[in-house]
Design a protein around this motif. Structure first.
Motif, short mmCIF file in Angstrom:
data_model
loop_
_atom_site.label_atom_id
_atom_site.label_comp_id
_atom_site.label_asym_id
_atom_site.label_seq_id
_atom_site.Cartn_x
_atom_site.Cartn_y
_atom_site.Cartn_z
N LEU A 42 0.84 -1.20 0.00
CA LEU A 42 0.00 0.00 0.00
C LEU A 42 0.87 1.25 0.00
O LEU A 42 2.06 1.19 -0.27
CB LEU A 42 -0.92 -0.04 1.22
CG LEU A 42 -1.71 -1.34 1.43
CD1 LEU A 42 -2.64 -1.20 2.63
CD2 LEU A 42 -2.48 -1.74 0.19
N PHE A 43 0.27 2.40 0.30
CA PHE A 43 1.05 3.63 0.43
C PHE A 43 2.04 3.49 1.59
O PHE A 43 1.74 2.82 2.60
CB PHE A 43 0.14 4.83 0.72
CG PHE A 43 -0.64 5.32 -0.48
CD1 PHE A 43 -0.08 5.36 -1.73
CD2 PHE A 43 -1.94 5.76 -0.31
CE1 PHE A 43 -0.79 5.83 -2.83
CE2 PHE A 43 -2.67 6.23 -1.39
CZ PHE A 43 -2.09 6.26 -2.65
N ASN A 44 3.18 4.12 1.46
CA ASN A 44 4.14 4.15 2.57
C ASN A 44 3.57 5.08 3.65
O ASN A 44 3.45 6.28 3.43
CB ASN A 44 5.49 4.68 2.08
CG ASN A 44 6.55 4.63 3.15
OD1 ASN A 44 6.26 4.67 4.34
ND2 ASN A 44 7.80 4.57 2.75
N PRO A 45 3.23 4.55 4.83
CA PRO A 45 2.58 5.38 5.86
C PRO A 45 3.49 6.48 6.41
O PRO A 45 2.99 7.45 6.98
CB PRO A 45 2.23 4.37 6.96
CG PRO A 45 3.16 3.22 6.74
CD PRO A 45 3.37 3.14 5.26
N ASP A 46 4.81 6.34 6.24
CA ASP A 46 5.73 7.36 6.73
C ASP A 46 5.61 8.67 5.96
O ASP A 46 6.06 9.72 6.43
CB ASP A 46 7.18 6.86 6.64
CG ASP A 46 7.45 5.71 7.59
OD1 ASP A 46 6.77 5.62 8.63
OD2 ASP A 46 8.33 4.88 7.29
N PHE A 47 4.99 8.63 4.79
CA PHE A 47 4.90 9.84 3.96
C PHE A 47 3.92 10.87 4.54
O PHE A 47 4.04 12.04 4.27
CB PHE A 47 4.49 9.47 2.53
CG PHE A 47 5.62 8.96 1.70
CD1 PHE A 47 6.53 8.05 2.20
CD2 PHE A 47 5.78 9.36 0.39
CE1 PHE A 47 7.58 7.57 1.43
CE2 PHE A 47 6.81 8.89 -0.40
CZ PHE A 47 7.71 8.00 0.13
N PHE A 48 2.92 10.42 5.26
CA PHE A 48 1.86 11.25 5.84
C PHE A 48 1.01 11.88 4.72
O PHE A 48 -0.16 11.61 4.59
CB PHE A 48 2.40 12.33 6.77
CG PHE A 48 1.34 12.98 7.61
CD1 PHE A 48 0.83 12.33 8.71
CD2 PHE A 48 0.85 14.24 7.30
CE1 PHE A 48 -0.18 12.91 9.49
CE2 PHE A 48 -0.14 14.83 8.06
CZ PHE A 48 -0.66 14.17 9.16
N MET A 49 1.60 12.76 3.93
CA MET A 49 0.92 13.32 2.76
C MET A 49 1.96 13.77 1.73
O MET A 49 3.10 14.08 2.07
CB MET A 49 0.04 14.52 3.15
CG MET A 49 0.82 15.70 3.69
SD MET A 49 -0.21 17.14 4.01
CE MET A 49 -1.17 16.60 5.40
N TYR A 50 1.57 13.76 0.47
CA TYR A 50 2.39 14.14 -0.68
C TYR A 50 3.45 13.11 -1.05
O TYR A 50 4.17 12.62 -0.20
CB TYR A 50 3.01 15.54 -0.51
CG TYR A 50 1.98 16.62 -0.38
CD1 TYR A 50 1.12 16.89 -1.44
CD2 TYR A 50 1.80 17.32 0.81
CE1 TYR A 50 0.12 17.86 -1.32
CE2 TYR A 50 0.81 18.28 0.93
CZ TYR A 50 -0.02 18.54 -0.14
OH TYR A 50 -1.01 19.47 -0.01
N HIS A 51 3.49 12.83 -2.34
CA HIS A 51 4.43 11.89 -2.96
C HIS A 51 4.11 10.43 -2.67
O HIS A 51 4.81 9.55 -3.16
CB HIS A 51 5.89 12.19 -2.56
CG HIS A 51 6.50 13.33 -3.31
ND1 HIS A 51 6.06 14.61 -3.16
CD2 HIS A 51 7.51 13.38 -4.21
CE1 HIS A 51 6.77 15.42 -3.92
NE2 HIS A 51 7.64 14.69 -4.59
N ASN A 96 9.60 14.11 1.37
CA ASN A 96 9.16 12.86 0.74
C ASN A 96 9.78 12.61 -0.62
O ASN A 96 9.88 11.47 -1.06
CB ASN A 96 7.63 12.84 0.65
CG ASN A 96 6.98 12.73 2.02
OD1 ASN A 96 7.64 12.50 3.02
ND2 ASN A 96 5.67 12.91 2.06
N ARG A 97 10.21 13.68 -1.30
CA ARG A 97 10.88 13.43 -2.58
C ARG A 97 12.21 12.73 -2.35
O ARG A 97 12.63 11.89 -3.17
CB ARG A 97 11.05 14.72 -3.38
CG ARG A 97 12.16 15.65 -2.96
CD ARG A 97 12.31 16.81 -3.93
NE ARG A 97 13.34 17.75 -3.49
CZ ARG A 97 14.60 17.67 -3.85
NH1 ARG A 97 15.02 16.69 -4.64
NH2 ARG A 97 15.48 18.56 -3.42
#
Length: 348
Positions: free
Chosen positions: A182-191, A234-235
């Protein structure tokens, strides 16, 4: 079609958006017994939860006890889709409005090939429907990500492969999610969508645009740019987790120059505090423990070489809302030249 679809709407203080979004979903042509709508509320402080309960009883609602951020909120919905044997999950922003056949058109494209892992709808600007918001997003080799075709005139398009799909309107095959995660949860938001799209390609899944699946977005770039910390942090995470080590070494000189430029630029824009917080994040040992752990998982699932992946990446940042003379006449030519040289070296 017989395919079960979960439409996932992450919501935060959505009273200004949800009425239009949910009303448009009530008119879709996909068989009613084949889809379910799930709203995951991220601790809204307005009355959006009460609005859904009072007006949309047929919609499943999950209310978080604390603010989790866009990545984790979507993951709650995606995990629900996996656990309940849905064939697809469609991620839809709360500030969107859909055409009645948007889901039929997206699934029709996805069903053509089992290797298709994600399909993005054509995303148009709600307040200027003759203009494009995104027809598939682009990845700069230094991790910057931006909407492809932004502000271009709306036109007839063919189905085509795209670098990564916008998280605002994307159909995801559950089978693919079970493979790549799934989405990487560490990103929180964006990217988080940038990262997922990259990982889909790494695992040999395709990402396509469904041009006849149309969604309108009440998009405001100024609302996004305020989240500078997450966008910049996040980039780096995307690069560190997905590139091979040899590729990271090759882009390192350009990344250092860009980092210096971004540091000085942050003082001009007033974002310098956020820039310093990004540096602080990467000086923490626990950060690198997470990065290395995630990197091992990603690279273990890799089936496609960097040589193939980078064919989709660009050397210029071409996004209308951040155009300025320094970017156009200095940064883009220099960094693009560097990219044209080093990408020919990458054979791994």
């Amino acid at each position: 079609m017989g395919k079960k679809v979960l439409i996932i709407i992450p919501s935060y203080n959505g009273t200004g958006f949800l009425p239009d979004c949910l009303s448009s979903l009530s008119k879709i042509t996909y068989p009613k017994d084949q889809y379910e709508i799930l709203v995951v509320d991220d601790v809204s402080t307005d009355n959006s939860v009460e609005y859904i309960k009072n007006n949309w009883a047929e919609i499943k609602l999950i209310v978080n006890e604390k603010n989790l951020g866009f990545a984790k909120v979507n993951n709650i919905g995606l995990q629900y889709a996996i656990d309940n044997n849905f064939d697809y999950a469609y991620l839809l922003n709360q500030d969107t409005v859909v055409e009645p056949d948007f889901l039929d058109q997206a699934i029709a494209i996805s069903e053509v090939d089992e290797k298709i892992g994600a399909v993005q709808s054509k995303l148009l600007l709600y307040h200027d429907q003759g203009k494009i918001n995104s027809i598939g997003n682009e990845i700069h080799y230094l991790g910057f990500a931006f909407a492809g075709g932004y502000l271009s005139p709306n036109a007839e398009l063919e189905t085509r492969e795209i670098t990564y799909p916008s998280g605002a309107c994307v159909l995801l095959k559950v089978k693919a999610l079970k493979t790549v995660g799934l989405f990487n949860p560490d990103f929180f938001m964006y990217h988080e969508d940038t990262d997922l799209g990259w990982r889909l390609w790494l695992s040999d899944f395709k990402v396509l645009l469904a041009p006849k699946s149309v969604v309108y977005h009440k998009y405001e770039f100024s609302r996004s740019i305020k989240k500078y910390y997450y966008m910049e942090r996040n980039r780096y995470l995307v690069l560190l987790q997905n590139y091979k080590i040899a590729t990271l070494f090759l882009i390192f000189p350009a990344a250092c120059i860009m980092d210096v430029a971004m540091f000085f630029y942050s003082f001009i824009t007033g974002w310098w505090r956020q820039e310093l917080l990004v540096y602080r994040y990467f000086f923490l040992p626990k950060t690198w423990a997470k990065i290395l752990k995630t990197r091992r998982l990603v690279q273990k699932k890799r089936k496609v070489s960097d040589k193939e992946i980078i064919k989709r990446f660009v050397g210029k940042i071409d996004f209308q809302d951040i155009q300025n003379p320094l970017l156009k006449y200095i940064a883009n030519p220099i960094f693009n030249l560097y990219w044209q040289i080093i990408k020919k070296i990458i054979w791994w």
